[in-house]
Design a protein around this motif. Structure first.
Motif, PDB file in Angstrom:
ATOM      1  N   LEU A 215      -5.065   0.853  -0.702  1.00 57.44           N
ATOM      2  CA  LEU A 215      -5.851   1.889  -1.385  1.00 57.44           C
ATOM      3  C   LEU A 215      -6.199   3.010  -0.420  1.00 57.44           C
ATOM      4  O   LEU A 215      -6.140   4.189  -0.769  1.00 57.44           O
ATOM      5  CB  LEU A 215      -7.130   1.276  -1.968  1.00 57.44           C
ATOM      6  N   ARG A 216      -6.541   2.653   0.813  1.00 57.73           N
ATOM      7  CA  ARG A 216      -6.909   3.657   1.806  1.00 57.73           C
ATOM      8  C   ARG A 216      -5.743   4.609   2.066  1.00 57.73           C
ATOM      9  O   ARG A 216      -5.920   5.828   2.126  1.00 57.73           O
ATOM     10  CB  ARG A 216      -7.323   2.940   3.099  1.00 57.73           C
TER      11      ARG A 216
ATOM     12  N   ALA B 154     -14.369   0.391  -1.115  1.00 55.42           N
ATOM     13  CA  ALA B 154     -13.187  -0.365  -1.540  1.00 55.42           C
ATOM     14  C   ALA B 154     -11.985  -0.011  -0.669  1.00 55.42           C
ATOM     15  O   ALA B 154     -11.188  -0.877  -0.292  1.00 55.42           O
ATOM     16  CB  ALA B 154     -12.891  -0.083  -3.013  1.00 55.42           C
ATOM     17  N   ALA B 155     -11.853   1.280  -0.331  1.00 56.48           N
ATOM     18  CA  ALA B 155     -10.748   1.718   0.527  1.00 56.48           C
ATOM     19  C   ALA B 155     -10.869   1.129   1.928  1.00 56.48           C
ATOM     20  O   ALA B 155      -9.862   0.803   2.569  1.00 56.48           O
ATOM     21  CB  ALA B 155     -10.711   3.242   0.589  1.00 56.48           C
ATOM     22  N   GLU B 156     -12.090   0.974   2.407  1.00 56.36           N
ATOM     23  CA  GLU B 156     -12.296   0.369   3.725  1.00 56.36           C
ATOM     24  C   GLU B 156     -11.786  -1.061   3.769  1.00 56.36           C
ATOM     25  O   GLU B 156     -11.229  -1.517   4.773  1.00 56.36           O
ATOM     26  CB  GLU B 156     -13.781   0.401   4.081  1.00 56.36           C
ATOM     27  N   SER B 157     -11.953  -1.779   2.663  1.00 56.99           N
ATOM     28  CA  SER B 157     -11.551  -3.184   2.621  1.00 56.99           C
ATOM     29  C   SER B 157     -10.100  -3.389   2.217  1.00 56.99           C
ATOM     30  O   SER B 157      -9.592  -4.503   2.289  1.00 56.99           O
ATOM     31  CB  SER B 157     -12.455  -3.948   1.642  1.00 56.99           C
ATOM     32  N   ASN B 158      -9.429  -2.320   1.782  1.00 55.96           N
ATOM     33  CA  ASN B 158      -8.063  -2.461   1.281  1.00 55.96           C
ATOM     34  C   ASN B 158      -7.187  -1.347   1.855  1.00 55.96           C
ATOM     35  O   ASN B 158      -7.333  -0.179   1.485  1.00 55.96           O
ATOM     36  CB  ASN B 158      -8.064  -2.405  -0.253  1.00 55.96           C
ATOM     37  N   SER B 159      -6.287  -1.716   2.735  1.00 60.71           N
ATOM     38  CA  SER B 159      -5.474  -0.713   3.432  1.00 60.71           C
ATOM     39  C   SER B 159      -4.540   0.034   2.478  1.00 60.71           C
ATOM     40  O   SER B 159      -4.275   1.222   2.670  1.00 60.71           O
ATOM     41  CB  SER B 159      -4.667  -1.379   4.543  1.00 60.71           C
TER      42      SER B 159
ATOM     43  N   SER C 210     -16.929   4.512   6.074  1.00 60.98           N
ATOM     44  CA  SER C 210     -15.934   3.655   5.421  1.00 60.98           C
ATOM     45  C   SER C 210     -14.517   4.175   5.623  1.00 60.98           C
ATOM     46  O   SER C 210     -13.558   3.404   5.609  1.00 60.98           O
ATOM     47  CB  SER C 210     -16.230   3.548   3.921  1.00 60.98           C
ATOM     48  N   LEU C 211     -14.384   5.482   5.810  1.00 61.44           N
ATOM     49  CA  LEU C 211     -13.067   6.101   5.985  1.00 61.44           C
ATOM     50  C   LEU C 211     -12.694   6.283   7.450  1.00 61.44           C
ATOM     51  O   LEU C 211     -11.718   6.981   7.758  1.00 61.44           O
ATOM     52  CB  LEU C 211     -13.035   7.458   5.274  1.00 61.44           C
ATOM     53  N   ALA C 212     -13.446   5.668   8.359  1.00 60.58           N
ATOM     54  CA  ALA C 212     -13.255   5.901   9.801  1.00 60.58           C
ATOM     55  C   ALA C 212     -11.811   5.694  10.241  1.00 60.58           C
ATOM     56  O   ALA C 212     -11.301   6.424  11.100  1.00 60.58           O
ATOM     57  CB  ALA C 212     -14.185   4.991  10.603  1.00 60.58           C
ATOM     58  N   ARG C 213     -11.140   4.719   9.660  1.00 56.92           N
ATOM     59  CA  ARG C 213      -9.772   4.410  10.105  1.00 56.92           C
ATOM     60  C   ARG C 213      -8.722   5.367   9.549  1.00 56.92           C
ATOM     61  O   ARG C 213      -7.538   5.245   9.858  1.00 56.92           O
ATOM     62  CB  ARG C 213      -9.415   2.966   9.747  1.00 56.92           C
ATOM     63  N   THR C 214      -9.147   6.305   8.708  1.00 58.19           N
ATOM     64  CA  THR C 214      -8.180   7.263   8.153  1.00 58.19           C
ATOM     65  C   THR C 214      -8.089   8.534   8.986  1.00 58.19           C
ATOM     66  O   THR C 214      -7.184   9.334   8.784  1.00 58.19           O
ATOM     67  CB  THR C 214      -8.566   7.663   6.711  1.00 58.19           C
ATOM     68  N   PHE C 215      -9.032   8.746   9.912  1.00 58.05           N
ATOM     69  CA  PHE C 215      -9.073   9.999  10.657  1.00 58.05           C
ATOM     70  C   PHE C 215      -8.263   9.913  11.946  1.00 58.05           C
ATOM     71  O   PHE C 215      -8.446   8.977  12.728  1.00 58.05           O
ATOM     72  CB  PHE C 215     -10.517  10.374  10.997  1.00 58.05           C
TER      73      PHE C 215
ATOM     74  N   GLY D  66     -17.826  -2.711  -5.933  1.00 60.40           N
ATOM     75  CA  GLY D  66     -17.258  -3.997  -5.561  1.00 60.40           C
ATOM     76  C   GLY D  66     -15.882  -4.277  -6.131  1.00 60.40           C
ATOM     77  O   GLY D  66     -15.416  -5.415  -6.088  1.00 60.40           O
ATOM     78  N   SER D  67     -15.212  -3.276  -6.659  1.00 61.19           N
ATOM     79  CA  SER D  67     -13.913  -3.489  -7.315  1.00 61.19           C
ATOM     80  C   SER D  67     -12.845  -2.581  -6.715  1.00 61.19           C
ATOM     81  O   SER D  67     -12.871  -1.371  -6.922  1.00 61.19           O
ATOM     82  CB  SER D  67     -14.031  -3.225  -8.826  1.00 61.19           C
ATOM     83  N   VAL D  68     -11.905  -3.181  -6.003  1.00 63.91           N
ATOM     84  CA  VAL D  68     -10.778  -2.422  -5.456  1.00 63.91           C
ATOM     85  C   VAL D  68      -9.894  -1.903  -6.584  1.00 63.91           C
ATOM     86  O   VAL D  68      -9.447  -0.751  -6.571  1.00 63.91           O
ATOM     87  CB  VAL D  68      -9.963  -3.296  -4.482  1.00 63.91           C
ATOM     88  N   SER D  69      -9.628  -2.754  -7.581  1.00 56.58           N
ATOM     89  CA  SER D  69      -8.726  -2.358  -8.668  1.00 56.58           C
ATOM     90  C   SER D  69      -9.287  -1.187  -9.463  1.00 56.58           C
ATOM     91  O   SER D  69      -8.562  -0.239  -9.796  1.00 56.58           O
ATOM     92  CB  SER D  69      -8.459  -3.553  -9.590  1.00 56.58           C
ATOM     93  N   ASN D  70     -10.575  -1.213  -9.778  1.00 58.47           N
ATOM     94  CA  ASN D  70     -11.168  -0.109 -10.530  1.00 58.47           C
ATOM     95  C   ASN D  70     -11.245   1.162  -9.699  1.00 58.47           C
ATOM     96  O   ASN D  70     -11.059   2.269 -10.209  1.00 58.47           O
ATOM     97  CB  ASN D  70     -12.563  -0.485 -11.025  1.00 58.47           C
ATOM     98  N   SER D  71     -11.524   1.004  -8.407  1.00 58.81           N
ATOM     99  CA  SER D  71     -11.537   2.178  -7.528  1.00 58.81           C
ATOM    100  C   SER D  71     -10.149   2.807  -7.478  1.00 58.81           C
ATOM    101  O   SER D  71     -10.012   4.035  -7.490  1.00 58.81           O
ATOM    102  CB  SER D  71     -11.989   1.776  -6.119  1.00 58.81           C
TER     103      SER D  71
END
Length: 495
Positions: free
Chosen positions: A311-312, A304-309, A352-357, A262-267
């Motif tokens: 980081l992704r 976290a990457a899914e919710s934050n472009s 979760s990584l679907a938008r990266t492919f 649940g943490s974008v910053s820690n991820s």
């Protein structure tokens, strides 16, 4: 007061442990309080062996029930336990203190008490500077505190706990890898490996500056005070029993999992170290609990990457070696391991990584489509949910991905999924709707009688999930557009 003076009179008692034999008058109605007071006093002031025994007794009392835990915290048990953990030169004393704190840290309020007593920097210091047998319960303490309190979760990251965790987790992993592949590497690759190894060379090093600081500081913190102690422990680590090394890695991987949850910053902090690549390597090489914990950590990072472009884009670029290693292992677990407990987090991570492919990266679609027909319904449902993220209108390449799903023969297992339980039926209908909307002219949809299935779903599934009404209606309309010659009357449907 007489009783209190008796506590301090170790000469007549022989040892500090003698104070346990009498009850203070104030505690006559609640004997537990007297035991807690006595143990806390001994942890604070006793001889080393008595302090260890008292810490173990506090842990034993706390295991009995939550009331004893509450009394221990309210009567001031945390500060002396932290002092014993930090200052003792005895590994047994540190283990006793860590275990007692671990028992107490099963609820947010008590974890916050440890945080308020400046326990986080002490735990981080001990994690970096101690023997493996001490690091095991301390890493477990990080897990428990991060799991129960978001403040502790963030404070641990601010105190740079992620770096020693990754360091301990990667111990021997990259050494073996560099030896195995040394002959295949270019000069540039060898230089890069050496640089990375230098970053991790002091397995016990961590910053002693406990003031809160941004994580974006340079790596210099890694090599501050404590490097010599870390170096002294390195030989001991190399000679440690394999089961001890394994248990430490299990706890460190679980700690990264809880820190990332649940943490974008820690991820982001984990991906800025060697953490992502290390997790992928361990998923490849290990089994059991360690492999599972690493997969769960990856699942939280990808969520976290899914919710934050930002980081992704930063962590999962297509040309990133760490990202490629992660994807390779996620697909391997999905395809080759017949273990739902491992396949579910792997499939969820890919989704979760679907938008990266890119559209040409169809190798991720095939394994997911295959799992639509998995005999374990939970795995099949996760595959449907993951494929939804490829075919969803929110995905810029949804049309390309929808066509790929159909080309990989995804319609038959998806139609079978509609005959399963409510959850499977729900996610099967959603995915079918996306495919109908974005690839409605495909003959496979007509041959499988998808239109009839969706019309049936409009009467059943939509009744239980009214929010799907618009989606199902739009899909039916789209299919009618492409099959007007067969069902002209169905053009009456409109989105």
């Amino acid at each position: 007061m007489k009783w209190l003076m008796g506590v301090l009179d170790t000469e007549n008692n022989g040892t500090a442990s003698g104070i346990f034999l009498s009850l203070p008058p104030i505690a006559s109605n609640d004997p537990i309080i007297s035991w807690v007071w006595s143990y806390i006093a001994t942890v604070q002031m006793g001889q080393l062996t008595d302090r260890i025994e008292a810490a173990n007794n506090l842990a034993s009392l706390a295991r009995d029930n939550d009331r004893n835990k509450k009394i221990t915290v309210e009567e001031g048990g945390i500060p002396p336990l932290l002092k014993l953990l930090k200052e003792s030169s005895s590994a047994d004393a540190q283990i006793a203190a860590a275990n007692a704190l671990l028992v107490l840290a099963n609820e947010q309020e008590r974890v916050r008490s440890i945080v308020d007593e400046m326990g986080v920097p002490i735990v981080v210091q001990v994690l970096g500077d101690s023997l493996m047998k001490v690091q095991i319960p301390v890493a477990k303490l990080v897990v428990r505190m991060a799991e129960h309190d978001p403040v502790a979760q963030e404070d641990f990251a601010i105190e740079n706990v992620i770096r020693p965790l990754v360091t301990l987790l990667s111990f021997e992993t990259f050494v073996e890898d560099s030896k195995t592949h040394l002959g295949k590497q270019s000069i540039h690759s060898i230089v890069q490996i050496n640089k990375e190894m230098e970053k991790f060379s002091s397995a016990g090093s961590t910053s002693r500056n406990y003031s809160y600081r941004p994580y974006s500081n340079s790596y210099s913190n890694l090599h501050m005070e404590g490097s010599s102690r870390g170096g002294n422990h390195r030989k001991e680590r190399e000679n440690e029993k394999p089961e001890v090394k394994l248990q430490l890695k299990i706890n460190c991987a679980e700690a990264l999992w809880m820190l990332a949850k649940g943490s974008v910053s820690n991820s982001r902090r984990i991906t800025e170290t060697k953490g992502l690549l290390c997790l992928a390597k361990l998923v490849e090489k290990e089994q059991g609990e360690l492999q599972y914990n690493c997969l769960m950590a990856i699942m939280e990072i990808t969520a976290a990457a899914e919710s934050n472009s930002d980081l992704r884009r930063a962590a999962f670029k297509t040309n990133s070696p760490a990202a490629k290693a992660v994807i390779d292992q996620l697909l391997r677990v999905t395809k080759e391991l017949d273990s739902p407990i491992l396949q579910v987090p792997a499939i969820r991570s890919v989704g979760s990584l679907a938008r990266t492919f890119p559209a040409r990266e169809t190798r991720v679609i095939g394994p997911l489509v295959t799992q639509l027909g998995n005999k374990d319904q939970e795995v099949a449902v996760e595959a449907a949910i993951a494929l939804q993220k490829f075919a969803s209108p929110e995905n810029f390449l949804c049309m390309d991905h929808s066509k790929s799903i159909i080309e990989f023969n995804g319609i038959p297992p998806l139609m079978r999924l509609l005959r399963c339980g409510d959850k499977a039926q729900l996610h099967g209908v959603v995915l079918l709707c996306y495919l109908a909307i974005h690839a409605g002219d495909n003959e496979a949809l007509e041959q499988a009688r998808v239109l009839t299935a969706l019309e049936g779903a409009d009467r059943t599934v939509v009744g239980q999930h009214p929010d799907l009404k618009e989606l199902v209606t739009k899909a039916i309309y789209q299919l009618n557009l492409y099959h007007t010659g067969v069902h002209p009357q169905r053009q009456l449907f409109a989105p």
